[in-house]
Design an enzyme around this catalytic site. Structure first.
Site, PDB file in Angstrom:
ATOM      1  N   ASP A   9     -41.852 -34.353  22.518  1.00  0.00           N
ATOM      2  CA  ASP A   9     -41.568 -34.167  21.101  1.00  0.00           C
ATOM      3  C   ASP A   9     -42.879 -33.664  20.458  1.00  0.00           C
ATOM      4  O   ASP A   9     -43.963 -33.843  21.035  1.00  0.00           O
ATOM      5  CB  ASP A   9     -41.146 -35.516  20.515  1.00  0.00           C
ATOM      6  CG  ASP A   9     -41.024 -35.481  19.017  1.00  0.00           C
ATOM      7  OD1 ASP A   9     -40.273 -34.643  18.505  1.00  0.00           O
ATOM      8  OD2 ASP A   9     -41.700 -36.296  18.354  1.00  0.00           O
ATOM      9  N   ASP A  11     -43.840 -33.476  16.440  1.00  0.00           N
ATOM     10  CA  ASP A  11     -44.339 -34.275  15.309  1.00  0.00           C
ATOM     11  C   ASP A  11     -44.406 -35.743  15.696  1.00  0.00           C
ATOM     12  O   ASP A  11     -43.378 -36.341  16.021  1.00  0.00           O
ATOM     13  CB  ASP A  11     -43.376 -34.163  14.113  1.00  0.00           C
ATOM     14  CG  ASP A  11     -43.312 -32.769  13.547  1.00  0.00           C
ATOM     15  OD1 ASP A  11     -44.299 -32.342  12.952  1.00  0.00           O
ATOM     16  OD2 ASP A  11     -42.280 -32.105  13.714  1.00  0.00           O
ATOM     17  N   GLY A  46     -37.617 -36.990  13.439  1.00  0.00           N
ATOM     18  CA  GLY A  46     -36.786 -36.284  14.421  1.00  0.00           C
ATOM     19  C   GLY A  46     -35.527 -35.651  13.840  1.00  0.00           C
ATOM     20  O   GLY A  46     -34.816 -34.935  14.528  1.00  0.00           O
ATOM     21  N   ARG A  49     -34.401 -30.691   8.752  1.00  0.00           N
ATOM     22  CA  ARG A  49     -34.843 -30.585   7.354  1.00  0.00           C
ATOM     23  C   ARG A  49     -33.696 -30.902   6.377  1.00  0.00           C
ATOM     24  O   ARG A  49     -33.853 -31.716   5.465  1.00  0.00           O
ATOM     25  CB  ARG A  49     -35.367 -29.164   7.102  1.00  0.00           C
ATOM     26  CG  ARG A  49     -36.151 -29.026   5.824  1.00  0.00           C
ATOM     27  CD  ARG A  49     -36.654 -27.595   5.670  1.00  0.00           C
ATOM     28  NE  ARG A  49     -37.357 -27.128   6.861  1.00  0.00           N
ATOM     29  CZ  ARG A  49     -37.623 -25.846   7.134  1.00  0.00           C
ATOM     30  NH1 ARG A  49     -37.273 -24.903   6.282  1.00  0.00           N
ATOM     31  NH2 ARG A  49     -38.264 -25.510   8.252  1.00  0.00           N
ATOM     32  N   SER A 116     -38.213 -29.301  14.782  1.00  0.00           N
ATOM     33  CA  SER A 116     -38.861 -28.542  13.712  1.00  0.00           C
ATOM     34  C   SER A 116     -38.747 -27.038  13.885  1.00  0.00           C
ATOM     35  O   SER A 116     -39.048 -26.497  14.942  1.00  0.00           O
ATOM     36  CB  SER A 116     -40.344 -28.921  13.636  1.00  0.00           C
ATOM     37  OG  SER A 116     -40.981 -28.121  12.680  1.00  0.00           O
ATOM     38  N   ARG A 117     -38.375 -26.361  12.778  1.00  0.00           N
ATOM     39  CA  ARG A 117     -38.376 -24.893  12.761  1.00  0.00           C
ATOM     40  C   ARG A 117     -39.792 -24.353  12.619  1.00  0.00           C
ATOM     41  O   ARG A 117     -40.012 -23.155  12.760  1.00  0.00           O
ATOM     42  CB  ARG A 117     -37.517 -24.390  11.600  1.00  0.00           C
ATOM     43  CG  ARG A 117     -36.036 -24.646  11.804  1.00  0.00           C
ATOM     44  CD  ARG A 117     -35.238 -24.238  10.578  1.00  0.00           C
ATOM     45  NE  ARG A 117     -33.840 -24.511  10.783  1.00  0.00           N
ATOM     46  CZ  ARG A 117     -32.948 -23.606  11.207  1.00  0.00           C
ATOM     47  NH1 ARG A 117     -33.322 -22.383  11.439  1.00  0.00           N
ATOM     48  NH2 ARG A 117     -31.698 -23.933  11.379  1.00  0.00           N
ATOM     49  N   ASN A 118     -40.741 -25.233  12.302  1.00  0.00           N
ATOM     50  CA  ASN A 118     -42.148 -24.819  12.184  1.00  0.00           C
ATOM     51  C   ASN A 118     -42.898 -24.963  13.506  1.00  0.00           C
ATOM     52  O   ASN A 118     -44.122 -24.782  13.542  1.00  0.00           O
ATOM     53  CB  ASN A 118     -42.839 -25.655  11.101  1.00  0.00           C
ATOM     54  CG  ASN A 118     -42.345 -25.294   9.708  1.00  0.00           C
ATOM     55  OD1 ASN A 118     -42.507 -24.167   9.248  1.00  0.00           O
ATOM     56  ND2 ASN A 118     -41.703 -26.247   9.038  1.00  0.00           N
ATOM     57  N   ASP A 170     -41.354 -40.209  19.578  1.00  0.00           N
ATOM     58  CA  ASP A 170     -41.816 -41.218  18.610  1.00  0.00           C
ATOM     59  C   ASP A 170     -40.699 -41.629  17.648  1.00  0.00           C
ATOM     60  O   ASP A 170     -40.948 -42.425  16.745  1.00  0.00           O
ATOM     61  CB  ASP A 170     -43.001 -40.699  17.778  1.00  0.00           C
ATOM     62  CG  ASP A 170     -42.550 -39.695  16.730  1.00  0.00           C
ATOM     63  OD1 ASP A 170     -41.766 -38.783  17.088  1.00  0.00           O
ATOM     64  OD2 ASP A 170     -42.955 -39.826  15.568  1.00  0.00           O
TER      65      ASP A 170
END
Ligand code: B16
Ligand code: MG
Length: 223
Positions: A9, A11, A46, A49, A116-118, A170
């Protein structure tokens, strides 16, 4: 089952962008007068958005239209992207580089599996783009964690069957997603001691490849 790949993962596991997500949502929520705190933020780990926004809006004093929701999510993402500007390899969390190096030496394939798309911009900024064999993220999936889609996509990109993948997470939503994908799980941070995890630690500075070898058997894919 022998493990041939580890899917990380992003973030909260590789880098603490989870704090930046919190600050971005908090700024937007304060502007809108919507109550939001760190305990509510735990539910967003997780989660995609737009699903995160829906959770925040549970506490809103009025309904929001779809256009307003798009604007709120976009505003938060702009705040979040501003915070990402200063991200650098110094932000890689303790223990991550040692674990990646150790897995590489074992011949184990490594990937990112993030909602995440980032993800591309984050991986680029922390200097790890060349390190992973595959990246599966929010740009390539329809259903985010706890759905297994992102981890199944990572396994497919790696060319490794799901049962031979180990996920590091996480978030409780991520632990559930990994189990639903038929994968083994190492849980860290907020997800540590999750009942569905195979192995738990507070953070990756406490986890070496040889610690994991007591629980999982490494067997690289040939070729
Ligand atoms: P974005 P992960 C997740 O990343 C975050 O934990 C979650 O808080 C966030 O809402 C989600 O990514 C979507 O992020 O807005 O950048 O597309 O933990 O799956 O790496
Ligand atoms: Mg996470």
């Amino acid at each position: 089952m022998r493990i041939a790949a580890v899917i990380f993962d992003l973030d909260g596991v590789i880098v603490s962008t989870d704090e930046f997500h919190y600050l971005g949502w908090k700024r937007m929520a304060d502007e809108e007068g919507i109550p939001f705190d760190r305990s509510m933020n735990e539910r967003l780990r997780g989660v995609s958005r737009m699903e995160s926004l829906e959770i925040i809006l549970e506490k809103a004093g009025r309904p929001y239209t779809d256009d307003e929701k798009k604007e709120l999510a976009g505003r938060k993402n702009n705040y979040y992207r501003q915070l990402l500007e200063n991200l650098s390899p110094a932000n890689i969390l303790p223990g991550v580089m040692g674990l990646l190096d150790g897995l590489r030496q074992e011949g184990v394939r490594i990937a990112v599996g993030s909602s995440s798309r980032n993800t591309p911009v984050i991986i680029e900024k922390i200097g790890l783009f060349h390190v992973f064999d595959a990246i599966a993220d929010g740009n390539g999936i329809v259903n985010s964690k706890p759905d297994p889609e992102v981890f199944l996509l990572a396994a497919q990109k790696l060319g490794v069957e799901p049962a031979r993948c180990l996920v590091v997470e996480d978030a409780e939503a991520g632990v559930i997603a990994a189990r639903a994908a038929g994968m083994r799980v190492v849980a860290v941070g907020s997800a540590a001691n999750s009942p569905q995890a195979d192995f738990s630690a507070d953070d990756l500075s406490e986890v070496t490849v040889s610690d994991l070898a007591d629980y999982f058997i490494w067997e690289p894919i040939k070729g």
